[in-house]
Structures are given as C-alpha cells and as structure tokens.
Write a protein that holds these residues in place. Sequence first.
Motif, PDB file in Angstrom:
ATOM      1  N   ALA A   1       0.837  -1.200   0.000  1.00 17.27           N
ATOM      2  CA  ALA A   1       0.000   0.000   0.000  1.00 17.27           C
ATOM      3  C   ALA A   1       0.873   1.251   0.000  1.00 17.27           C
ATOM      4  O   ALA A   1       1.999   1.236   0.490  1.00 17.27           O
ATOM      5  CB  ALA A   1      -0.887   0.000   1.237  1.00 17.27           C
ATOM      6  N   PHE A   2       0.343   2.318  -0.564  1.00 18.03           N
ATOM      7  CA  PHE A   2       0.963   3.640  -0.396  1.00 18.03           C
ATOM      8  C   PHE A   2      -0.131   4.649  -0.087  1.00 18.03           C
ATOM      9  O   PHE A   2      -1.072   4.799  -0.866  1.00 18.03           O
ATOM     10  CB  PHE A   2       1.723   4.097  -1.651  1.00 18.03           C
ATOM     11  CG  PHE A   2       2.364   5.440  -1.436  1.00 18.03           C
ATOM     12  CD1 PHE A   2       3.625   5.542  -0.865  1.00 18.03           C
ATOM     13  CD2 PHE A   2       1.691   6.618  -1.761  1.00 18.03           C
ATOM     14  CE1 PHE A   2       4.207   6.782  -0.628  1.00 18.03           C
ATOM     15  CE2 PHE A   2       2.271   7.865  -1.519  1.00 18.03           C
ATOM     16  CZ  PHE A   2       3.535   7.947  -0.954  1.00 18.03           C
TER      17      PHE A   2
ATOM     18  N   THR B   1       1.386   2.478   5.174  1.00 15.20           N
ATOM     19  CA  THR B   1       2.113   2.396   3.904  1.00 15.20           C
ATOM     20  C   THR B   1       3.125   1.257   3.982  1.00 15.20           C
ATOM     21  O   THR B   1       3.686   1.001   5.045  1.00 15.20           O
ATOM     22  CB  THR B   1       2.795   3.762   3.625  1.00 15.20           C
ATOM     23  OG1 THR B   1       1.779   4.686   3.258  1.00 15.20           O
ATOM     24  CG2 THR B   1       3.850   3.674   2.532  1.00 15.20           C
ATOM     25  N   GLY B   2       3.353   0.590   2.843  1.00 19.09           N
ATOM     26  CA  GLY B   2       4.176  -0.611   2.870  1.00 19.09           C
ATOM     27  C   GLY B   2       5.674  -0.417   2.738  1.00 19.09           C
ATOM     28  O   GLY B   2       6.445  -1.118   3.384  1.00 19.09           O
TER      29      GLY B   2
ATOM     30  N   LEU C   1       1.840   7.176   6.871  1.00 15.73           N
ATOM     31  CA  LEU C   1       2.997   6.299   6.713  1.00 15.73           C
ATOM     32  C   LEU C   1       2.783   4.974   7.440  1.00 15.73           C
ATOM     33  O   LEU C   1       3.283   3.926   7.014  1.00 15.73           O
ATOM     34  CB  LEU C   1       4.237   7.017   7.259  1.00 15.73           C
ATOM     35  CG  LEU C   1       5.617   6.571   6.793  1.00 15.73           C
ATOM     36  CD1 LEU C   1       5.710   6.481   5.288  1.00 15.73           C
ATOM     37  CD2 LEU C   1       6.673   7.540   7.320  1.00 15.73           C
TER      38      LEU C   1
END
Lengths: 418, 418, 418, 418
Positions: free
Chosen positions: B135-136, B147-148, B144
């Motif tokens: 993910a982003f 997020t990946g 964050l």
Amino acid sequence: MTIFEDVESEVRSYCRNWPVVFDTAKGAELWDVDGKRYLDFFAGAGALNYGHNPEPLKQKLLEYLSRDGITHGLDMYTTAKGEFLNTFRDKILGPRKLNYKVQFPGPTGANAVESALKLARKITGKEAMVNFTNAFHGMTLGALSVTGNSMKRGGAGVPLVHSTPMPFDNYFDGKVPDFLWFERVLTDSGSSLNDPAAVIVETVQGEGGINPARIEWLQGLADLCKRHDILLIVDDVQMGVGRTGPFFSFEAAGIEPDIVTISKSISGYGLPMALVLIKPEHDVWGPGEHNGTFRGHNPAFVTGTEAIHRYWSDDTLEREVIRKGEKVEEAFNKIVADTTVTELTAKGRGLARGLQFTEHDQAGKVCAAAFERGLLMETSGPDSEVMKILAPLTITDDELDEGLEIVAESVKTVTSGA
Amino acid sequence: MTIFEDVESEVRSYCRNWPVVFDTAKGAELWDVDGKRYLDFFAGAGALNYGHNPEPLKQKLLEYLSRDGITHGLDMYTTAKGEFLNTFRDKILGPRKLNYKVQFPGPTGANAVESALKLARKITGKEAMVNFTNAFHGMTLGALSVTGNSMKRGGAGVPLVHSTPMPFDNYFDGKVPDFLWFERVLTDSGSSLNDPAAVIVETVQGEGGINPARIEWLQGLADLCKRHDILLIVDDVQMGVGRTGPFFSFEAAGIEPDIVTISKSISGYGLPMALVLIKPEHDVWGPGEHNGTFRGHNPAFVTGTEAIHRYWSDDTLEREVIRKGEKVEEAFNKIVADTTVTELTAKGRGLARGLQFTEHDQAGKVCAAAFERGLLMETSGPDSEVMKILAPLTITDDELDEGLEIVAESVKTVTSGA
Amino acid sequence: MTIFEDVESEVRSYCRNWPVVFDTAKGAELWDVDGKRYLDFFAGAGALNYGHNPEPLKQKLLEYLSRDGITHGLDMYTTAKGEFLNTFRDKILGPRKLNYKVQFPGPTGANAVESALKLARKITGKEAMVNFTNAFHGMTLGALSVTGNSMKRGGAGVPLVHSTPMPFDNYFDGKVPDFLWFERVLTDSGSSLNDPAAVIVETVQGEGGINPARIEWLQGLADLCKRHDILLIVDDVQMGVGRTGPFFSFEAAGIEPDIVTISKSISGYGLPMALVLIKPEHDVWGPGEHNGTFRGHNPAFVTGTEAIHRYWSDDTLEREVIRKGEKVEEAFNKIVADTTVTELTAKGRGLARGLQFTEHDQAGKVCAAAFERGLLMETSGPDSEVMKILAPLTITDDELDEGLEIVAESVKTVTSGA
Amino acid sequence: MTIFEDVESEVRSYCRNWPVVFDTAKGAELWDVDGKRYLDFFAGAGALNYGHNPEPLKQKLLEYLSRDGITHGLDMYTTAKGEFLNTFRDKILGPRKLNYKVQFPGPTGANAVESALKLARKITGKEAMVNFTNAFHGMTLGALSVTGNSMKRGGAGVPLVHSTPMPFDNYFDGKVPDFLWFERVLTDSGSSLNDPAAVIVETVQGEGGINPARIEWLQGLADLCKRHDILLIVDDVQMGVGRTGPFFSFEAAGIEPDIVTISKSISGYGLPMALVLIKPEHDVWGPGEHNGTFRGHNPAFVTGTEAIHRYWSDDTLEREVIRKGEKVEEAFNKIVADTTVTELTAKGRGLARGLQFTEHDQAGKVCAAAFERGLLMETSGPDSEVMKILAPLTITDDELDEGLEIVAESVKTVTSGA
C-alpha cells in the motif's frame, strides 16, 4: 448557504462564526455575495501577510499561467523553482548570513513539521521530542503529537506519546527561573525523560494564545539545546515571513535553529506552499525518503519569488510591521485601561497581537460583535480566551485605525454587557 | 541547474532521473528551458489526468484571479466552494446514487488519509487499522503507518505500529483463497490481531507496482468489512478522478466505501486540493476537530468545478480511458511477446499500466532510455521493478502511439543489452 | 565461583561487588562458604525486614511443608491463603480502618505494579500515567515505563511512552511551590499532557536515592488526585511492611490510596509474594483478566501470616523502627559533621536511610570499604551517589552500633583518601 | 470460603470452578479441608510436573531450611545457586550438547519472557517482534504484547503494538504451505511488516488449545529465522522440563533456539523460579540492566537441583512421559470414536493433551462433570473449547487409568445431554 449545510462535513468551523458567503477580496478587504464589505484582521490565519490578491504578485501569476508555465512539477527542476531558490538565497538567506538547504516537503505547514520531525529523528537516531505547553504545529499524526490543544489531540484516536511537554516562556508568570524543570530532567539520569532528538518551538504562539517568548528565553533555549546536543526546530509557519517584523521571527534573538519550518505566507498569495530549512550538515535525507504530490506547486513559486522581491529587498516592511504593531499595542493598552469591569491583558509582538479576557467567553463575544460591525477577527488560546489580531502587514493606517475603533467598541459593548 | 544542487535538499528525487529544467507544459507535452520537448507518460504521478494546463480550466482560472475572486479562504463559505460542492453533488455523487458528506481536509492526499484514519478511529472508538501489502497512502506519520514501503517507513524514526498488514489481492498468485488469513484472524479471538477500526485500500496500487485488485476481491473485501463491522476506506487519491475509467475507481465493483479519500487530479489543473467523502451517518466530526490553513484553496475549487463540467457531464471520458487503456494493454502484450530474453508481465487497469521486469533494475533502465528519447515515465513497486504509465487521460491517440513506440524501443534496447 | 563466571549471564550485578559465595544466614548475619561472617545492612533490598530466616516463621514453614500442605495453588482456595487473608484483614486492614480487596497478582513487585497499572487503565478508560522523577517500579515493560533510571529504561528496546514524569518532592530544593508544574498542566487544556488515569508514587524513593516525600507533600498529592479525578497508586513494595515504621508507609500521611502494591517483605521470609490492594469500588477485574502461575505460593502465605501475628499484633515493631531510625540518623549526622573534606547529606525515614556524596563515586567506594570490614551495603540514586542502609527492622542495637561504626570508618577512609 | 468472597479480588478465577478449600497435596492427589480427595490432571498448569510435594525434593528443602541456608539472595553468589548451575550444566546442557548462559530473570515465566524480549531487542537494535496466533506468554505488558487471547490483551489498557501475529502451524488445516505468508512479507520490502528482532514460539501451545507444532514446522521456522537473521525464542515455560517427553520440548526438532525461557516446573516443587537461556554470543546484557528482588530464590534452587538429579540423570522419565502420553492418546481416540453426537478432536504431545469440542461450551461442562467426580481438569483455547490434561509426569498408571475413566464418563454424560 444551504449547499454547505447540506453537503459539507460538520468539521467546518470558521464559517459558523461568519455565516456569509465571501466572493472577492483585495488587500485588507473582503466582499460577500451581497456586496457587503468586511475588513480583515485575520489574514487567512497568517497566510495572507501581504493581504488578499496583492496586485504585483497577481500580475506575475497571471502572466505565468497565461504563458503555460508548468503548474504541477513534483520535485522536478523548473524555471519557477529555480528562480524562487535563487531569490530566497540571495534576498533572504544571504543578507542574514544564514546557511540552509531548502526542502519542499509538500504544500502545508503540517507537511513541513512532519518532515522536520522525521529528519530530526534520522539525524539523531532518537525518537523522543520536546514540545511546549500550548504549542500548535498541525493536525497530522506527527504534528499533532507535539501540539498542546486537548480537543485537537483527542481527535488522533491513538495515544500521542512521543513528545514530552515543557513549560513555555512565562508559564509561571515569571516566578520560576527559565528552564528550571527542563534543564533538571535533562541532567538527571533518573528523571525518566526520554532523551530528546529535538525541541520544537514557536517564537510567538499564535493558536496557543498569542504568547511571545522573550528574546532572552529564546536565546536560553538555543543555548540549552546546544549544551545538551538537542536539535532546535523553530516552527515559523505562522510567525515567519514578517509577522513579527523580521522575515524570520527568530532573527531578533540572533539564534540559528537547526531546522526551520515555513509555510502560510511564503507564497505571498495564499497559495499552498511550505519549506523546511535545514543546516547543511543535517541534510541527511536520502533521495525520495520524504515525498508528496504537491511539493512542486509552481504558481506558488512564482508569487513567492515576486513577494520576496517586492517586500524583502529592503527593511521597509519590517519597520512598518514594528510601527503598526506598536500602534495596535497602544490601542490595546488604551482598551485595557478603559475596561474597568473586567481585567484584560494585551500581549503580542509585531502584528501578532492578542487581548486576553479574564472571562473567557468574552473573547468570542467581542469577535462576534466585531463581525456585526464588518470586522473579521478570531480567538485563540486553550479556552478561546484571547481575541487575536493577525492583520495583513500591508494594511493601511486608515484601515488599521478603522478596525481598532471597531475592536474598542466591541470590547466596550461586550464587557459593559450592553 | 547549479542552484538546485547548491540549495535544494538531498531529498529531491525525480529530478535526479530527469536532469533538465522544465519551463512550460501543455496537454501531454512539456518543454525544458532549451525548448526541448518531452512527451508525458507520468502526468504528475496522476495529478494531471487532464494533462498540463488544460485550456478551458485555465480560462476559468485566469478569469477568477483577474476579478479578485477570494484566493485563500480557510473553511469560510465562498462562492467558488459553493459552486464546487453544487457541481460535485449534481454531476458526480447524484448520478452515481452516492450519498457522501464532503470534508476539505487540507490540500494533499496525506491530509485526506490522516483525516480518514482519525475519523474512523473516532467513529469506532478503536485504534487499530488494517492496511494491505504494498500500500501507499502518504508520508505523514499516520499515513505512513499504513504504507508498505520499508525505505519510506524507515524515515518515520518512530515505530509505526497501529496497523497490521494483510495480503493484497493476488499476493500468492491465486494459490490461496481470498481473505483466508484476514478472515481467520478476525474470527479467532486468540489471533492477537488488534480489533481494527477500518481497512484502508487502493483499488489499484500505483506506487506498489500497478497492482489491480480484481472486482470480486473488492466486493469480497466490502462484504468482509460489513460482516465484521469494520469501516472500509478507499484511498482513491491516485486511482480516482477517472484514472481507471469511471470517476471513482471503486464504481466497477459496485461497492460503497464508508470513507473515500480524493486528491491529485480533483482540481484538474495540478493545484493542491483534497477531499474526504464521508457517509452521512459517519460524519461525527466536531467543528474544527481537524483543521488546516489551506483547506479553502479557491482557485482549485474553480478549476475543479470546470473540470467536472467539462469531463464528467457524460461518459465520454470514461469510455475513452477504457479504450486507450486497452490500446496500452495491447502494446504491452506485444512487448511482452516480443521480449524473449527475460520475462515481462503486463498489468493494470484503465490508464494505470505497468510492465514488470524479472530483472528488477531493467525497469529503471527502460525509463532512462525513454527519457533519452524524450518520454517521461517512472518506475514503481517495492524494488522499482515496474515500468509505470500514467499518461494524461486526454492524451491524443497520436501521442499515445508515439510514446508506446518509444517504450517498445526502450524495452528492446535494455533487454537486448544494446 | 568459576561456575558463576562460566555459566551465569553477564546481567548479574550485586555479586560483582560482593565476590564471595554465601551459604547460611540468620537475622542480620550471613556466612560465606569459608565461614566468614557478614553483617547485613541491605536485607535483600528490603525483602528481609525481619532478617534472614526468622525462627518463628521458619517453624511454621517447616511444619507446613512437613505435613504436605499444598505448595502451589494458582488462585485456588487453600487453607493457607484463607488464613493469610483473615489475618491480613483482622490485624492489618481492620485496625487501620482501611477497606481494600486483595489481589494476588503473581509473586513479584513488578507483577503487582503491572496489575495496578492495568487496573487503573481499566477503571478510568484512560491510558496515560504520571510517574515521578527517580521513581523505581520494576523491570517489566509496564513497570519500566514508570521508572526513572535511564540505563534501565534503555533496556526496554522500545520507546517507553505512556507515562509523563513530574517532579518528586523537593526536586527543586524547596524553591518551587509543590505541584506547581503538575497542577498547571492538568488545568491547562492546552498543555499537551495526556489526561492521566493514575499517579504512581513511592512515599520514600529507595532506588532513586532514599528520597522521602514530606508528609504534607503526600497529602497534597492525594488532594490533587482527588480534585482532578486521578487514581492514586502507592507503590509500597519497598517502603511498606514497616520499613519506615508503620505497616503501610503512607499511614503517617493519613491518606488512602486507591491502589497499593505490596511485595518484598510481605512473606516475611524472603519468599516471593506480592499483593495489590484495591478499593472495593475499583475492583472491576473480570475473572482471570490478570493471571499467573505463581499467584498462589502457599509457603509464602504461611510465613506471611505468622509474620503478621508476630510483628504486627501491636505497635512494638513500629516504635522500634522509628527509634532505630533515629539512631541511624544521629550516627549519620555525626558522620556528616565529622566529614569536612566533602559535603555529605543524610536523608531517609524510619530504617530507610541514605548518605549522599557530592563526589558521586565515593558512595560506592564506601560500600566497598564496608564490605572489606564485613558489612553489606549498597548504593542507590541515579548516579549511585547515595550510600544506602536498609537494615533488618529486627536488628539488635549491638549489631546496629557495630555496623554504624563500620560505616563511619569507611566514610572516613574514603573521604580522607586514606 | 466467605473470606475469599469477602476479601479477594474479583480477578480470582480457577477457584470459581473448584469451589472448595484445598489443604494438603501429594503426588497426583489433593485433599480439601473436609478430607475429600481429588485427582489432579492439571498439575498447577504445568508447574508440578513431578506432582505435589515430591518426597525426595521435600527432604532436601526441609534440610536446607533447617540448617538456615540462605533463603533470599538477590543475585548474590550462593552455594545453592552454584549447585543448581553446576547440575544444570552437567546434567541438562552438557548431555544435549547445548551451550547457553543462564539468566535468573525473576521467578515467573513472565519475567523470563520480558527479559527475552528486551535482550532480543538489545542484540538486534530492532523493536518489532513476531508472535503466533493463539500464543500465550504472560500478563505483563511486554509478554502480553506477544499473547493472542483478546480478553487478556484487552486488560492491557494501552495498545499492544510491537508485535505482528503469524499463523501457527496448521492454522489453515494444512491447506496452505508452511510459512507462506511469513516468508512472503519478510522478503517483500513493500509488505509493511516491521523488521522483526525475534520470533517467539511455543512448540506446543498450551493455553492456546494444546496445539502441537509439527517437528518439520519447527525446523522450518528455525531455518527461516536463520535465513532472515531473526532471533528464535522458544518459550518453554509450560512445555519444557519434560512435559512433552524430553527436558526441552524443542529437542525432538533438533533445533537450537537463540534464547529459551523456562519456568513453572524448573524448581520441581511449585516454588517460583525462572530461567532465560542465552547463546553465549548473545549475552550482551550489562550488569544489572535487568534486575528483580526474587531472582535468587534459593529454596527453589535446592529443589530444582534435586529434581534434575532425581529425574534427569537418565532417560527414564522421558520415556515414561511418552508412554503415558500414548496411553492418554489411545483413551482419547476411543472417546472420540465413541462420541457420535458431536465431533471431537484429540490433540497433543507427550503429557500435554487436549480434546476439542465442536460445541465449545461442552469442554467446560466436561471439566465440571469431572470435578464432581473428584478430578481436576481445565479448559484452554480461545473459546475455552478444549478440555486439557496436564497430569503430573510422575502419575501412576492406576491414577492415570482412574482419571481417564472419569474423563470418558464425563464426556459421555455431557455429550449425551444426560
């Protein structure tokens, strides 16, 4: 107005105090859809230091857009960005003998604060922060963790835990030596203070109630940070770009923060833009380690460049801000003196000015009374107990007088219970 | 270019791959200071779905600025905001039978994501989140945490701990039933999964490597959320506003997320702007509980309104995106077929397309080879192993053909080692 | 001793200062394997308030073990536990008009503290805690988060974040009014203090340097907690069970904590045992919500019961502790007066006494010199700058005199540099 | 029993199912105050592997106490500790060719787990952990963060965030390859998994429902840890000391964990005691970096030493455990076969055995029915759906037969609804 009530989220706020639909604006004036004029003592919460739609910036902006200058540029090199950087270096940093690398962290103050905190942690390898009582640094999770307001903190939904509050200047009305508590817990290895990567501070707390830190307190803080190997972050999002007089609010103290955050008025036109200034030795970012879609908002670079040329080529504006600030101070002092039914306190620096009410809800009532008289003002402080003035720095003396007159009337009306 | 190397922070990134200074742009084309033309298959990372400086929007923008329409409006009511809300309701929400309250959370996708997470936590009283592998969602601390990318996460400097990753669609190449792990840990009271407030998902992962979730997977996810009383947040910052065809990328799945984040192309002109869409029953925000200086960026409202009128009054654009997407798909399939020395994989949906390289570094080399030929493209994926196309939706067929030809050549050059 | 150096972890600590192998012990005396006698001014860090292997307790213990009384009982009802509870209620709680429910949280002080913190969070629904500078509450993650020592905190390996430190009594040498900072941040909704569930406090900080809180400070703290709806946890693990005179160290202040933790000397024989005392209205635990294998250590119940009968049926021990404490105080005052080359500070309450050295490392040197003379003592304080006496409460006057004589000699030797 | 209901906290748990007051115990038998006998298939939740008050250990204990051997020794060198270390090295570590340093972390399993986690974080400089679904490691904050049970986790009162759960062996009934998810997120730099310092695992999950990990799964896990540079912590608190046959439960897999936690039956007499075993190269503790009052519980060293001599000088006990375990297995298989109204599943290893009920509440009903017949048993599993047998390893065949007969009757009564 139905559309807003029907479709916009309940989170909307300022509009509740000013229930009109604004249409146009120029300098220190706005007009609503019915053509009613308002005088602006709010200036976009400090994002419009040169007033609404300043003409010279507008011309440059129209020109740039007309010629299809690149609008959206991520972190690509563009002529507009190059000109901004050149101008910022030559007119702002150079004359002040400041040496900073410039990061474009995304277009908001919160982006800048988040970047500053991340960078400070990377530089030091430490996770803890120190913030000050009544600080305001933004609403994203990192920025919120160093913000004081309990209502806003409550919105986080997770414990905000990586920062420890310290008393801001004058938190105990001068009765306790500066930094007594801060210095003690730093030197006491049994204090349980998590060793801080950085301190983040505003030189004048805007949202916190227009609390100016004394020059010597700021110097003491810079000295403390140096002695204890703590990075000093000055959040100049609201007080920078001339709000207190000089371009950077910390200039008066002669200190050089390790990291500075700038936003709000940096584009000069109310366009979203933010900067993080980093001492060269601290620029340890890896490429793309922080990014964001709107870091390269070129129209903002264009107006920002022109704003520097126009307002910061000499010290005229700085001196004007100080002069007008003193004018406000005088007017406030007179109001304080004239108000006998309750105690008021005038405070502030430059054109960041506040009038604190002992009966907290009167501050909001005064703003409401002023709005009825065509003046936009807001409150600040943890209990909204401070009536706040953030007029455009470029406001005319006539406009300033007009507004201060309304303020005086409004205070009188509210405090007299009329 | 010296100014950038001298003054801009080392965090700058795209400019390192495209070391020229861009000056003007129109549609799918950019020109650098030397007048060299570049074809744009990047479109501001999805922020320029209608290309650079689209003429009809530009005219409205110039007109608004010229008449001193209010530029910066915090969350005040303005005519420009009112028109945007009316248009968004009438042309976007209404025809799709969607009922959402609209929040302006600040002008970036990260602001929108931070708001969405805070709101989901407030609605549910739970702190935990579920995000998906690769993910982003943004670079501020809250965004964050879901997020990946490990490099970007590393920049946080504090443990990112309030979210648990689950496998995105096709994470095991179809060998494991959908949601096997997710559903199991939800129903097992001994799993140690912190009970999630919400799931945040992209329908097509852009930064994660152009990974499209199948329609049935999205439907399965919506169903799982409903059954387990978990809020569903669709982050449509990059894939919304037509990138995959329909205005909302989730339309094809017929699902109705509880919260939707929108940004990037919503202004239509590359101006910073973002939305959070909230089901009315979930609009539990208190006034001002989330705020920000640039929530009311009125020029963006103006262009955003015109963009909706111009591109979303009928389904022409949607059909065009699908048609052009298929064109890219065909071209990619041909490249895959023609490339025998290494294995390539074509993937994507609409005009979000990727070509994945078994030898990871070839993706970047292809982009570099394309840049030499005047084409802007970037990589994505955890190891930058995917060559990514995010061309303007309004690109002409000739431009598309021209670019695809360059892509084919570049792939050939790189993979053949020539 | 080779076996220890070969096989035991480097974490071992006290043994480094006392490099002999102890074999037997009785009262205030220990003997090593070579038959050498040591006088004990340490008493198991406060776990041996009645000295080593007190005969009456030993007889009850042998009897219980001999008759195969149940040894390990989890939280099953047993006769030994029933007798302990009856005795504790009738001889300890009743006469002091205290009303507490008793939890057996596992056999260590850290178990008790972890339980207390969990319970306080459950009662209030808040996660934040307040601890005091130089507090020590244990080494498990929850207990460590309210502990001051930076070396020990560093061992956690994760940020210790859910507690905020406040100044303990006399942290500023009396120059600042009590609770000035604490009260201010509680009442200031902009202070950024996370609203605390509870305050955890020691009435005399043992590990922190033998720092006694004044009676009026403890009363002020109890009052502050009441006014601000904060639970008061007194950690009486080290100072309870008579160490300062009365059974509970907080009795002198006439306060009634919401939660009390007890361990160390509660079994009276050095056997692992701990209690959490909970005001009945706060006993909101669900069955088994906190558990542990060694909550029902019945031999400890047996000795603990006998200890109460033997030592707490009247106020003889309490008066003796106060008398012996004054004796130590006098001896310390004489040492302070006799030491002219450096400044010493005597501090403490009851039989928890410390001598603080301006030259920090002298405290350890004095302990080493005393060990050479056959006396066991240890240091405490963040910089190990305090020589600490925690003699058995039952020590004879002759033994006390003997030990104090050694202390005086050792101080003289070290400070004179002889 | 009134005293318990009046004075003991509501947290008490086992006693609610066994509402009698126990008085004496020997081997596999207990007697209540009325002289009623109970057969013990619970063995102190695995803390009484040699049964209650085993005579040879009792004699050594009485002898040590009688001669005033030192009882409480912090981490001082004592003869009792020296003998334990010598014996543990010579009889346990040596013959198994294992090389570990021994830490005494405090007397409970939770102390051992907290130490292990702290040490793993110190060794690696990483904060994240991986735990397995349905793990149980203790109730202090660190131990709880790697524990699965949602009710127990809920008691923490703060988010438990530093560990990510992975599927334990057979979590998907063998339909998914071992470590598919774990290995994938480790190798995918975009997975958002925080890079783990260590994995903590039980070879057979006791509290989680008597789930044995297959030998090859344990070997696969050890291999995965090695390949990815992750420390392997085996929590052998419940399954160690012969519960599954060999002294260490991981011996059968031929793996060598980096860190091992031992407690419960290590003293052999139900006395509080715990160990952390550390590979020498990982013994990076600083002196006193972890401490605790009851690390040196010498009576436990004495019985622990004798237990090793008595039970681990040859492999008799190990073989007996395996033989008796098979006996239980056969009996369970017969019960499963005989039960046609509902589906039961037998599981376990050695003398850790479970019978899982499709209708979850039947497990508790069977335990209640057994208690009426004089047999102590408990449930485990996230929904208390498993009837659990943890009989003393030294139970006689007659006693085992007697108990298994009661189990069979109880299951029959409950499942037939009689």
